[in-house]
Design a protein around this motif. Structure first.
Motif, PDB file in Angstrom:
ATOM      1  N   ALA A   1       0.827  -1.217   0.000  1.00 53.32           N
ATOM      2  CA  ALA A   1       0.000   0.000   0.000  1.00 53.32           C
ATOM      3  C   ALA A   1       0.857   1.262   0.000  1.00 53.32           C
ATOM      4  CB  ALA A   1      -0.932  -0.006   1.207  1.00 53.32           C
ATOM      5  N   THR A   2       1.961   1.234   0.738  1.00 52.99           N
ATOM      6  CA  THR A   2       2.834   2.406   0.785  1.00 52.99           C
ATOM      7  C   THR A   2       3.396   2.727  -0.593  1.00 52.99           C
ATOM      8  OG1 THR A   2       3.460   1.853   3.055  1.00 52.99           O
ATOM      9  CG2 THR A   2       4.873   3.394   1.864  1.00 52.99           C
ATOM     10  N   GLY A   3       3.912   1.727  -1.276  1.00 53.92           N
ATOM     11  CA  GLY A   3       4.460   1.952  -2.616  1.00 53.92           C
ATOM     12  C   GLY A   3       3.402   2.385  -3.611  1.00 53.92           C
ATOM     13  N   VAL A   4       2.216   1.797  -3.526  1.00 55.48           N
ATOM     14  CA  VAL A   4       1.116   2.160  -4.433  1.00 55.48           C
ATOM     15  C   VAL A   4       0.726   3.617  -4.234  1.00 55.48           C
ATOM     16  CG1 VAL A   4      -1.328   1.777  -4.901  1.00 55.48           C
ATOM     17  CG2 VAL A   4       0.215  -0.164  -4.712  1.00 55.48           C
ATOM     18  N   ALA A   5       0.579   4.021  -2.995  1.00 57.68           N
ATOM     19  CA  ALA A   5       0.156   5.391  -2.708  1.00 57.68           C
ATOM     20  C   ALA A   5       1.168   6.410  -3.223  1.00 57.68           C
ATOM     21  CB  ALA A   5      -0.055   5.570  -1.201  1.00 57.68           C
ATOM     22  N   ILE A   6       2.448   6.129  -3.044  1.00 59.66           N
ATOM     23  CA  ILE A   6       3.484   7.061  -3.495  1.00 59.66           C
ATOM     24  C   ILE A   6       3.462   7.193  -5.014  1.00 59.66           C
ATOM     25  CG2 ILE A   6       5.971   7.428  -3.681  1.00 59.66           C
ATOM     26  CD1 ILE A   6       6.247   6.112  -0.927  1.00 59.66           C
ATOM     27  N   GLY A   7       3.465   6.081  -5.714  1.00 60.38           N
ATOM     28  CA  GLY A   7       3.537   6.114  -7.175  1.00 60.38           C
ATOM     29  C   GLY A   7       2.304   6.688  -7.820  1.00 60.38           C
ATOM     30  N   ALA A   8       1.120   6.213  -7.431  1.00 56.48           N
ATOM     31  CA  ALA A   8      -0.125   6.660  -8.064  1.00 56.48           C
ATOM     32  C   ALA A   8      -0.410   8.129  -7.758  1.00 56.48           C
ATOM     33  CB  ALA A   8      -1.289   5.790  -7.596  1.00 56.48           C
ATOM     34  N   GLN A   9      -0.142   8.563  -6.526  1.00 56.65           N
ATOM     35  CA  GLN A   9      -0.426   9.948  -6.170  1.00 56.65           C
ATOM     36  C   GLN A   9       0.504  10.916  -6.896  1.00 56.65           C
ATOM     37  OE1 GLN A   9      -3.046  10.934  -4.091  1.00 56.65           O
ATOM     38  NE2 GLN A   9      -2.513  12.821  -5.109  1.00 56.65           N
ATOM     39  N   GLU A  10       1.769  10.554  -6.987  1.00 50.47           N
ATOM     40  CA  GLU A  10       2.720  11.439  -7.674  1.00 50.47           C
ATOM     41  C   GLU A  10       2.362  11.569  -9.147  1.00 50.47           C
ATOM     42  OE1 GLU A  10       6.460  12.233  -9.954  1.00 50.47           O
ATOM     43  OE2 GLU A  10       5.321  10.365  -9.881  1.00 50.47           O
ATOM     44  N   ARG A  11       1.965  10.493  -9.779  1.00 50.51           N
ATOM     45  CA  ARG A  11       1.583  10.532 -11.189  1.00 50.51           C
ATOM     46  C   ARG A  11       0.299  11.337 -11.400  1.00 50.51           C
ATOM     47  NH1 ARG A  11       1.694   5.566 -11.863  1.00 50.51           N
ATOM     48  NH2 ARG A  11      -0.527   5.080 -11.757  1.00 50.51           N
TER      49      ARG A  11
ATOM     50  N   GLY B   1      -3.024  -5.115  -0.235  1.00 49.62           N
ATOM     51  CA  GLY B   1      -2.199  -3.908  -0.310  1.00 49.62           C
ATOM     52  C   GLY B   1      -2.556  -3.038  -1.501  1.00 49.62           C
ATOM     53  N   LEU B   2      -2.830  -3.663  -2.655  1.00 46.58           N
ATOM     54  CA  LEU B   2      -3.254  -2.893  -3.825  1.00 46.58           C
ATOM     55  C   LEU B   2      -4.563  -2.165  -3.548  1.00 46.58           C
ATOM     56  CD1 LEU B   2      -2.413  -5.382  -6.731  1.00 46.58           C
ATOM     57  CD2 LEU B   2      -1.284  -3.196  -6.253  1.00 46.58           C
ATOM     58  N   GLY B   3      -5.480  -2.852  -2.881  1.00 46.70           N
ATOM     59  CA  GLY B   3      -6.751  -2.212  -2.549  1.00 46.70           C
ATOM     60  C   GLY B   3      -6.586  -1.073  -1.565  1.00 46.70           C
ATOM     61  N   LEU B   4      -5.804  -1.324  -0.504  1.00 47.59           N
ATOM     62  CA  LEU B   4      -5.574  -0.262   0.483  1.00 47.59           C
ATOM     63  C   LEU B   4      -4.841   0.922  -0.135  1.00 47.59           C
ATOM     64  CD1 LEU B   4      -4.507  -2.317   3.643  1.00 47.59           C
ATOM     65  CD2 LEU B   4      -6.685  -1.150   3.240  1.00 47.59           C
ATOM     66  N   GLY B   5      -3.868   0.616  -1.014  1.00 53.20           N
ATOM     67  CA  GLY B   5      -3.147   1.701  -1.681  1.00 53.20           C
ATOM     68  C   GLY B   5      -4.060   2.538  -2.548  1.00 53.20           C
ATOM     69  N   ALA B   6      -4.984   1.887  -3.266  1.00 56.44           N
ATOM     70  CA  ALA B   6      -5.936   2.619  -4.104  1.00 56.44           C
ATOM     71  C   ALA B   6      -6.856   3.491  -3.260  1.00 56.44           C
ATOM     72  CB  ALA B   6      -6.756   1.635  -4.939  1.00 56.44           C
ATOM     73  N   LEU B   7      -7.348   2.941  -2.153  1.00 58.85           N
ATOM     74  CA  LEU B   7      -8.216   3.724  -1.266  1.00 58.85           C
ATOM     75  C   LEU B   7      -7.460   4.900  -0.650  1.00 58.85           C
ATOM     76  CD1 LEU B   7     -10.186   0.887   0.582  1.00 58.85           C
ATOM     77  CD2 LEU B   7     -11.054   2.452  -1.164  1.00 58.85           C
ATOM     78  N   GLY B   8      -6.219   4.638  -0.224  1.00 61.30           N
ATOM     79  CA  GLY B   8      -5.422   5.715   0.357  1.00 61.30           C
ATOM     80  C   GLY B   8      -5.136   6.814  -0.649  1.00 61.30           C
ATOM     81  N   THR B   9      -4.848   6.431  -1.886  1.00 62.70           N
ATOM     82  CA  THR B   9      -4.574   7.422  -2.921  1.00 62.70           C
ATOM     83  C   THR B   9      -5.811   8.265  -3.208  1.00 62.70           C
ATOM     84  OG1 THR B   9      -2.965   5.932  -3.922  1.00 62.70           O
ATOM     85  CG2 THR B   9      -3.763   7.734  -5.280  1.00 62.70           C
TER      86      THR B   9
END
Length: 433
Positions: free
Chosen positions: A30-40, A369-377
């Motif tokens: 989730a941490t990596g997903v949030a960083i990458g998707a949000q920055e993009r 983690g992918l789901g949590l990262g998407a929700l966090g983003t």
């Protein structure tokens, strides 16, 4: 022999350990997903918001500061450039469109921006979703998210540098700086642009000048200097206002007030570079927003790289923790596996049961983690949109899925360690344990 019933039985027996493994892996992903998707998403949203600002001209100073104020409407005190430059650019054969941008006043926390009807419509690219564009001094067009209604009267307040109330809510400080007796009548609303301008109140540049006692920049200024727009055609000072001489370019008065920024739409790429070169000297500053955004993205990329490294180190620690948990789980289940071996189960079967159970936990953690990262983003994007007005559309792409697959693969290899130990464990030792 079918290993899956035994795998399910093992997982059910691990009431607390299994969720802990899943959660640890999910947090790493989730941490990596949030960083990458949000920055993009932030890059795309900020670049889209600057699309209609081909060339910006202002007084010498910080390009970043001028960009943030003109494009993203972040409050700041900016030096003014000579308003007569508007007429010069208006007559320049290399210029297709030109518009001033002036700010400083607010109402209920919404910035009031003085410009032209042509720029309000983004050079006729968009049409009002309600009403019409302003056609006279004292009229206003709302951004899509401004909570005023059609025909409302807006009383401007002098903005405080670095401070605005929360959009839609006036505060005591704003009330104390109101331009009493001045009012704008709402005549239209723009469609959603996905930028900070969705929370702006757009008025003729002439009205902003007159509210601050600077005249209106037109030849009629001297004749009507004792009758500003908020008193013309209205006995109350708050009703609809009409002017005889119109608004917008050219400004042919003896005095044309200064403005913080000028937006220029060149006719050609060659003309754009020529204009930028010309107005980079002689007391002005000119730049393409993309130039500044590239440097900002570079800084953002550096921050992202630091966060990615920190996230990678965090992932390594989490994987190490997961491996220890897997070993602990295998140790706890040693007697169970020894019983299976004693009942005739092959070594390979026991090893497969152990490995599949561990892989299932890691795979479930990656998916979670992918789901949590998407929700966090999405949550962070909502906060950014609330603060800046930028329309962000974060999405999970290959840049986020591939690391999750990589972590699942590495975790699967880690799971071979406890599986191999169970394979080599003598039955007698397991039964004794």
């Amino acid at each position: 022999m079918n290993p899956f019933p035994m795998v399910l039985a093992d997982l059910r027996a691990l009431r607390w350990t299994a969720p802990a493994i899943v959660l640890l892996v999910a947090l790493a992903i989730a941490t990596g997903v949030a960083i990458g998707a949000q920055e993009r998403a932030l890059r795309h949203g900020s670049a889209t918001a600057a699309n209609d600002f081909d060339l910006i001209i202002g007084a010498p100073g910080s390009q970043t500061q001028l960009l943030m104020s003109a494009v993203y409407l972040q409050p700041d005190a900016l030096p003014l450039i000579d308003g007569r430059l508007l007429n010069t650019l208006f007559k320049d054969e290399r210029v297709a469109q030109v518009a001033p941008i002036a700010f400083g006043d607010v109402s209920r926390g919404y910035p009031i921006v003085g410009t032209t009807a042509a720029f309000a419509s983004r050079w006729d690219r968009i049409k009002p979703s309600e009403g019409r564009l302003f056609a006279a001094e004292g009229e206003a067009v709302l951004g899509a998210d401004v909570l005023y209604q059609m025909s409302d009267t807006i009383t401007p307040s002098h903005g405080v540098a670095g401070h605005t109330a929360k959009p839609g809510q006036a505060d005591a400080e704003e009330d104390g700086h109101k331009h009493e007796g001045h009012g704008y009548t709402v005549v239209g609303r723009l469609p959603r642009l996905g930028s900070s301008w969705d929370r702006a109140i757009l008025v003729p540049i002439e009205s902003v000048w007159e509210v601050h006692g600077l005249g209106n920049g037109h030849a009629s200024d001297e004749e009507k200097s004792d009758s500003p727009f908020w008193k013309q055609g209205s006995t109350t000072g708050t009703g609809p206002v009409a002017t005889e001489d119109g608004i917008g370019l050219p400004f042919e008065g003896k005095r044309v007030p200064g403005v913080p920024a000028i937006v220029v739409k060149p006719k050609s790429v060659a003309g754009a570079y020529a204009l930028r070169g010309q107005y980079r000297q002689g007391g002005t500053m000119a730049f393409f927003p993309a130039e500044v955004l590239v440097s900002l993205y570079g800084a953002l990329g550096d921050i992202r790289d630091i966060l990615v490294v920190a996230s990678a180190l965090n992932t390594v620690l989490i994987l190490a923790s997961v491996l220890l948990l897997l070993l602990a789980v295998a140790g706890l289940r040693r007697r169970r596996y020894a019983v299976l071996r004693a009942l005739g189960a092959p070594r390979a079967y026991v090893m497969l049961v152990v490995w599949l159970g561990m892989v299932a936990l890691i795979a479930l953690g990656c998916l979670l983690g992918l789901g949590l990262g998407a929700l966090g983003t999405q949550a962070v994007s909502g906060l950014v949109a609330e603060r800046t007005g930028l329309l962000l559309s974060p999405a999970i792409g290959l840049g986020e899925v591939l690391p999750a697959l990589g972590l699942a693969l590495i975790g699967s290899l880690f799971a071979l360690v406890p599986a191999a130990l169970s394979y080599r464990q003598p039955v007698v030792d397991g039964l004794r344990g």
